[in-house]
Design an enzyme around this catalytic site. Structure first.
Site, PDB file in Angstrom:
ATOM      1  N   LEU A 145       1.050  -1.028   0.124  1.00 22.75           N
ATOM      2  CA  LEU A 145      -0.350  -0.056   0.149  1.00 22.75           C
ATOM      3  C   LEU A 145       0.792   1.281   0.389  1.00 22.75           C
ATOM      4  CD1 LEU A 145      -2.307  -0.834   2.672  1.00 22.75           C
ATOM      5  CD2 LEU A 145      -2.722  -0.892   0.390  1.00 22.75           C
ATOM      6  N   ASP A 146       0.132   2.090  -0.143  1.00 21.64           N
ATOM      7  CA  ASP A 146       1.153   3.752  -0.397  1.00 21.64           C
ATOM      8  C   ASP A 146       1.175   4.328   0.935  1.00 21.64           C
ATOM      9  OD1 ASP A 146       1.321   3.543  -3.170  1.00 21.64           O
ATOM     10  OD2 ASP A 146      -0.495   4.915  -3.633  1.00 21.64           O
ATOM     11  N   ARG A 147       2.883   4.888   0.936  1.00 18.66           N
ATOM     12  CA  ARG A 147       2.232   5.715   2.799  1.00 18.66           C
ATOM     13  C   ARG A 147       2.087   5.503   2.949  1.00 18.66           C
ATOM     14  NH1 ARG A 147       7.335   9.080   4.176  1.00 18.66           N
ATOM     15  NH2 ARG A 147       7.030   9.170   6.470  1.00 18.66           N
TER      16      ARG A 147
END
Length: 320
Positions: A145-147
């Protein structure tokens, strides 16, 4: 660059290779002395304990190729020794576990925490769980997942589970659903976005994803409206059929409705209005997950949004 760094603290001599020429000495040391507190690095610089070519230097000194940097004895973690992480972070991630058995962990990842270290970060979710579960020697991220995206994230504890889930992800066995708050009134007719995505580098060196129908990879996302907030914003569900980097963020933008709080692909004016309501985050959350299990069963999970998200939506829906 050559180093002499025995396991017990002693003087280190670091020779600067050409690719590090022009870098400030403080940044050079911060990158190489992993695990050493930043305050300690600046203290030894201020006290003149760090020498370059046997002379004292200031923290802003810029290195030249061939410089010999003398570093006084400081405790540096061994190559395979994890950098100790803050107890607060470890407790937060332990509390984020939604499901765990002998082969799999699923967490509700908080926004703002990277899934792994790199790009200037010494740690991420996987490094933290390797400290939380030291006996799980095969711990690996199943996906990413993106940060700044929150929500359901799978971590395999066994290689057999990792292989099984990777195969399911390559097929159509895994159903992932996201919630996103987007700008404007999303038309009910927009049920799917099919737009090939490719990567490009900006001048700043930041990696961006763009629609590229000629050379990009085929990318498909299915959308559904969950809730409307007049013409100002819409809460949508996004189901990525393919798994490209930043896919949902770029597909919503391509449809004319960027996501609130998206600093890469968003609209600053819209994001500021959401921030003024208390929403200081990216409004993208992986809230539902269905995965097939090796024994033939199925795991269905949902993850609640955080308090900031919930309160912002509450304020958004309140009458003016």
């Amino acid at each position: 660059m050559t180093t002499t760094a025995p396991s017990t603290p002693s003087v280190q001599l670091l020779e600067v290779s050409p690719e590090y020429a022009g870098q400030r000495i403080d940044n050079f040391l911060l990158a190489r002395l992993k695990g050493v507190p930043k305050t300690l690095i600046y203290r030894i610089l201020r006290k003149g304990e760090v020498r370059v070519n046997k002379g004292r230097i200031k923290p802003e000194y810029k290195l030249q190729a061939g410089d010999i940097v003398r570093v006084p004895p400081v405790r540096v973690p061994e190559r395979d020794e994890p950098v100790p992480l803050a107890q607060g972070l470890l407790q937060r991630l332990e509390a984020s576990i939604i499901f765990e058995d002998k082969a799999l962990i699923v967490i509700n990842k908080p926004a703002g925490i990277a899934v792994h270290g790199g790009s200037g970060l010494t740690y991420g979710v996987i490094e933290a769980f390797r400290q939380l579960r030291p006996d799980a020697k095969e711990l690996e991220l199943v996906h990413r997942l993106d940060r700044d995206t929150s929500g359901l994230l799978m971590i395999a504890k066994k290689r057999s589970m990792l292989r099984h889930l990777h195969a399911a992800l390559r097929g159509d066995g895994v159903d992932k659903r996201y919630m996103a708050l987007v700008r404007g009134n999303w038309a009910t007719s927009i049920k799917q976005v099919r737009a090939s995505l490719g990567k490009s580098n900006l001048r700043s060196g930041e990696r961006m994803v763009e629609v590229d129908e000629e050379e990009g990879k085929e990318s498909v996302t299915v959308f559904k409206v969950l809730r409307r907030f007049g013409d100002f914003a819409t809460m949508i569900e996004a189901k990525p059929i393919t798994g490209r980097t930043h896919q949902i963020r770029v597909h919503t933008l391509h449809a004319g409705h960027c996501i609130a709080g998206d600093t890469k692909y968003g609209d600053e004016g819209f994001s500021k209005e959401i921030r003024d309501l208390g929403g200081k985050r990216l409004f993208l959350h992986a809230y539902m997950l269905t995965v097939p299990l090796p024994d033939g069963g199925e795991l269905k999970l949902q993850a609640p949004v955080d308090e900031m998200w919930a309160k912002t939506v509450e304020r958004l829906s309140a009458p003016i």
